[in-house]
Design an enzyme around this catalytic site. Sequence first.
Site, PDB file in Angstrom:
ATOM      1  N   LYS A  90      30.376  32.403  39.233  1.00  0.00           N
ATOM      2  CA  LYS A  90      31.578  33.112  39.718  1.00  0.00           C
ATOM      3  C   LYS A  90      32.015  34.082  38.630  1.00  0.00           C
ATOM      4  O   LYS A  90      32.486  33.682  37.574  1.00  0.00           O
ATOM      5  CB  LYS A  90      32.688  32.077  39.968  1.00  0.00           C
ATOM      6  CG  LYS A  90      33.682  32.444  41.034  1.00  0.00           C
ATOM      7  CD  LYS A  90      34.655  33.562  40.687  1.00  0.00           C
ATOM      8  CE  LYS A  90      35.771  33.178  39.784  1.00  0.00           C
ATOM      9  NZ  LYS A  90      36.615  34.347  39.428  1.00  0.00           N
ATOM     10  N   GLU A  96      33.517  27.361  26.579  1.00  0.00           N
ATOM     11  CA  GLU A  96      33.639  28.435  25.579  1.00  0.00           C
ATOM     12  C   GLU A  96      35.013  29.050  25.786  1.00  0.00           C
ATOM     13  O   GLU A  96      35.230  29.803  26.736  1.00  0.00           O
ATOM     14  CB  GLU A  96      32.549  29.499  25.799  1.00  0.00           C
ATOM     15  CG  GLU A  96      31.120  28.992  25.655  1.00  0.00           C
ATOM     16  CD  GLU A  96      30.677  28.845  24.211  1.00  0.00           C
ATOM     17  OE1 GLU A  96      31.472  29.163  23.308  1.00  0.00           O
ATOM     18  OE2 GLU A  96      29.550  28.385  23.995  1.00  0.00           O
ATOM     19  N   CYS A 119      36.843  37.022  22.311  1.00  0.00           N
ATOM     20  CA  CYS A 119      37.271  35.656  21.979  1.00  0.00           C
ATOM     21  C   CYS A 119      37.234  35.411  20.476  1.00  0.00           C
ATOM     22  O   CYS A 119      38.067  34.702  19.935  1.00  0.00           O
ATOM     23  CB  CYS A 119      36.389  34.650  22.701  1.00  0.00           C
ATOM     24  SG  CYS A 119      34.629  34.983  22.491  1.00  0.00           S
ATOM     25  N   GLU A 153      46.644  33.566  21.034  1.00  0.00           N
ATOM     26  CA  GLU A 153      45.594  34.558  21.283  1.00  0.00           C
ATOM     27  C   GLU A 153      46.205  35.708  22.088  1.00  0.00           C
ATOM     28  O   GLU A 153      46.644  35.510  23.222  1.00  0.00           O
ATOM     29  CB  GLU A 153      44.453  33.911  22.070  1.00  0.00           C
ATOM     30  CG  GLU A 153      43.283  34.861  22.275  1.00  0.00           C
ATOM     31  CD  GLU A 153      42.175  34.252  23.134  1.00  0.00           C
ATOM     32  OE1 GLU A 153      42.491  33.637  24.163  1.00  0.00           O
ATOM     33  OE2 GLU A 153      41.000  34.429  22.776  1.00  0.00           O
TER      34      GLU A 153
HETATM   35  P1  NAD Z   1      40.669  33.060  32.378  1.00  0.00           P
HETATM   36  O1  NAD Z   1      40.599  31.679  31.856  1.00  0.00           O
HETATM   37  O2  NAD Z   1      41.941  33.525  32.947  1.00  0.00           O
HETATM   38  O3  NAD Z   1      39.580  33.265  33.515  1.00  0.00           O
HETATM   39  C1  NAD Z   1      38.211  33.000  33.269  1.00  0.00           C
HETATM   40  C2  NAD Z   1      37.522  32.762  34.594  1.00  0.00           C
HETATM   41  O4  NAD Z   1      38.037  31.581  35.179  1.00  0.00           O
HETATM   42  C3  NAD Z   1      37.722  33.860  35.634  1.00  0.00           C
HETATM   43  O5  NAD Z   1      36.514  34.043  36.329  1.00  0.00           O
HETATM   44  C4  NAD Z   1      38.790  33.273  36.549  1.00  0.00           C
HETATM   45  O6  NAD Z   1      38.748  33.791  37.850  1.00  0.00           O
HETATM   46  C5  NAD Z   1      38.397  31.812  36.535  1.00  0.00           C
HETATM   47  N1  NAD Z   1      39.454  30.851  36.864  1.00  0.00           N
HETATM   48  C6  NAD Z   1      40.789  31.025  36.838  1.00  0.00           C
HETATM   49  N2  NAD Z   1      41.406  29.888  37.201  1.00  0.00           N
HETATM   50  C7  NAD Z   1      40.431  28.977  37.455  1.00  0.00           C
HETATM   51  C8  NAD Z   1      40.433  27.608  37.841  1.00  0.00           C
HETATM   52  N3  NAD Z   1      41.556  26.943  38.049  1.00  0.00           N
HETATM   53  N4  NAD Z   1      39.247  26.975  38.001  1.00  0.00           N
HETATM   54  C9  NAD Z   1      38.094  27.631  37.770  1.00  0.00           C
HETATM   55  N5  NAD Z   1      38.026  28.921  37.404  1.00  0.00           N
HETATM   56  C10 NAD Z   1      39.189  29.590  37.238  1.00  0.00           C
HETATM   57  O7  NAD Z   1      40.156  33.972  31.177  1.00  0.00           O
HETATM   58  P2  NAD Z   1      40.035  35.568  31.170  1.00  0.00           P
HETATM   59  O8  NAD Z   1      41.409  36.115  31.090  1.00  0.00           O
HETATM   60  O9  NAD Z   1      39.123  36.026  32.245  1.00  0.00           O
HETATM   61  O10 NAD Z   1      39.244  35.797  29.801  1.00  0.00           O
HETATM   62  C11 NAD Z   1      39.864  35.763  28.581  1.00  0.00           C
HETATM   63  C12 NAD Z   1      39.691  34.432  27.901  1.00  0.00           C
HETATM   64  O11 NAD Z   1      38.304  34.099  27.803  1.00  0.00           O
HETATM   65  C13 NAD Z   1      40.206  34.457  26.483  1.00  0.00           C
HETATM   66  O12 NAD Z   1      40.954  33.296  26.232  1.00  0.00           O
HETATM   67  C14 NAD Z   1      38.934  34.472  25.653  1.00  0.00           C
HETATM   68  O13 NAD Z   1      39.100  33.961  24.351  1.00  0.00           O
HETATM   69  C15 NAD Z   1      38.024  33.656  26.474  1.00  0.00           C
HETATM   70  N6  NAD Z   1      36.615  33.921  26.130  1.00  0.00           N
HETATM   71  C16 NAD Z   1      35.934  32.986  25.405  1.00  0.00           C
HETATM   72  C17 NAD Z   1      34.624  33.240  25.012  1.00  0.00           C
HETATM   73  C18 NAD Z   1      33.842  32.234  24.204  1.00  0.00           C
HETATM   74  O14 NAD Z   1      32.627  32.383  24.105  1.00  0.00           O
HETATM   75  N7  NAD Z   1      34.480  31.242  23.610  1.00  0.00           N
HETATM   76  C19 NAD Z   1      34.010  34.430  25.379  1.00  0.00           C
HETATM   77  C20 NAD Z   1      34.734  35.358  26.105  1.00  0.00           C
HETATM   78  C21 NAD Z   1      36.050  35.093  26.480  1.00  0.00           C
END
Ligand code: NAD
Length: 514
Positions: free
Chosen positions: A219, A293, A327, A424
């Site tokens: 997804k 992650e 991230c 963050e």
């Molecule tokens: P997010 O957590 O809001 O969303 C991530 C994904 O999860 C999206 O596809 C979203 O649609 C989905 N999602 C939302 N609610 C959900 C639920 N209840 N169940 C399952 N899926 C759900 O994050 P974002 O705003 O898209 O991305 C930013 C975040 O990602 C930051 O915190 C960043 O640090 C993190 N990130 C981490 C890494 C890593 O490798 N550690 C890499 C990239 C980004």
Amino acid sequence: MVISVHQWFKTMPTLAEKKTARPAPRTAARPRPELIFGDFWEFDPAPETADPKIKPRYDLFIGGRMVAPTSGRYFDSINPANEQKLTELALGNATDVDLACQAASRAFEKWGKLPGKERGKYIYRIARLLQDRAREFAVAETRDNGKPIRETRDFDVPMAAAHFFYHAGWADKLDYVAPGRRLAPLGVVGQVIPWNFPLLMLSWKIAPALAAGNCVVIKPATNTPLTAVKLAEIFQDADLPPGVVNIVTGSGSTGGALMAHPATVKIAFTGSTEVGKVIMRSVADTDKKMTMELGGKAANIVFDDAPIDQAVEGIVNGIFFNQGQVCCAGSRLLVHEPVAEKVVSKLKNRLRVLRVGDPLDKNTDVGAIVSRDQLDTVKGYLDSGVQEGAEMWQPSCRLPAKGFYLPPTIFTGVTQSHRIAREEIFGPVLSIITFRTVDEAIEKANNTAYGLSAGVWTDKGSRILKMSTELKAGVVWANTFNKFDPTSPFGGYKESGFGREGGRQGLLDYAKLV
Ligand code: NAD
């Protein structure tokens, strides 16, 4: 010497080749182009003209075909650089997720038994097809996400292909991942990814899963699903057997349905710590294998013996690459008191020449923030920093009238209790804190709920060893920042998650030892 992140993953010339490739030293008649992440001598001012071949509407990719969502509903994808609609995408729901999981389960019966050498051929083919369409994918990603074309062209897309190449190489060598043991695939893997590196995160997730013999339902992020559905075209062109990869676009609840689906024996999530915790609670009663992650709040630590000009480039790369939506971004600068004034002054000079604006312009250093919501969140942090007593500074720059833009921003006078030092922000905002001793630097760097990455700038090897041992971070960069490679494992400690992606360790997370 610090090698730029873009130069580094390219075809890695030898040192001798690099030297001969360099032009004569810069002179007054040949002014330095204002680039931060690319190598200066590769400056190319021609506008990007490749056609991203975006269709007006995209369906779900299930069982090897594009199929309409069962609800019949679609959502818009917006170009954050100009706020115009790019395309529309299927809003997948729990029924669609179920169909995709069924397709993956059927495909696994054959794919899971295919000799690794055969699986590898498909993955190599995907890598090559992606390379062939690299410019098209770069433009599509820039339009969907708002990140500068220089980054998508020189980093995101080639790095995504590199992940497929790297893992294709592992497919017939799984016996060597854990000597003395046999590695068996897990089954159907459910994967959910964020919007900051859409195509790259797809490849981080899909390539190792396929190499290990699993089938995938993924997804993409709601804000940036375009390159995922374009990648479906590549899977079709590569003749990947139907159902081996399924792509279900949609909202957070689509992701929730996927993570909780009984067919997904392994779930891999990249996103915020907040959502990661929601997912972990939702599957707590199951025996699903998990990789998380999550977020980060990295310290980039500059000592007084560091090469200051290189460190300043590393600070800029660390926090303004991809508009700080990274991230592992070096969002906290810890700077040694004796050089703090000098570093901040040089940093301000550097930021004054960054170009903020149209991400499709090859000269742009800082593009658009991914969405209005994210821009508002970041602006909320700017207000909080000012209200809590830190001093905000931005270079004066003219922003485009339309689109979600923010100038690169730094805060001085930040204390550890400030929200901008603890949370963050995920935007182009740097919080600067000073320190006096090595121990104080370590204590301040570790004073966070996160533990994804850190950077150390110093001339002393012994200090690098001490810091990398004592910093509680999954990755510690020394005299560089934001370097990635498919061969090295990436992942966090504490609230930054668990499990690793990349390298041998990443493969082990997609297999069981038998
Ligand atoms: P997010 O957590 O809001 O969303 C991530 C994904 O999860 C999206 O596809 C979203 O649609 C989905 N999602 C939302 N609610 C959900 C639920 N209840 N169940 C399952 N899926 C759900 O994050 P974002 O705003 O898209 O991305 C930013 C975040 O990602 C930051 O915190 C960043 O640090 C993190 N990130 C981490 C890494 C890593 O490798 N550690 C890499 C990239 C980004």
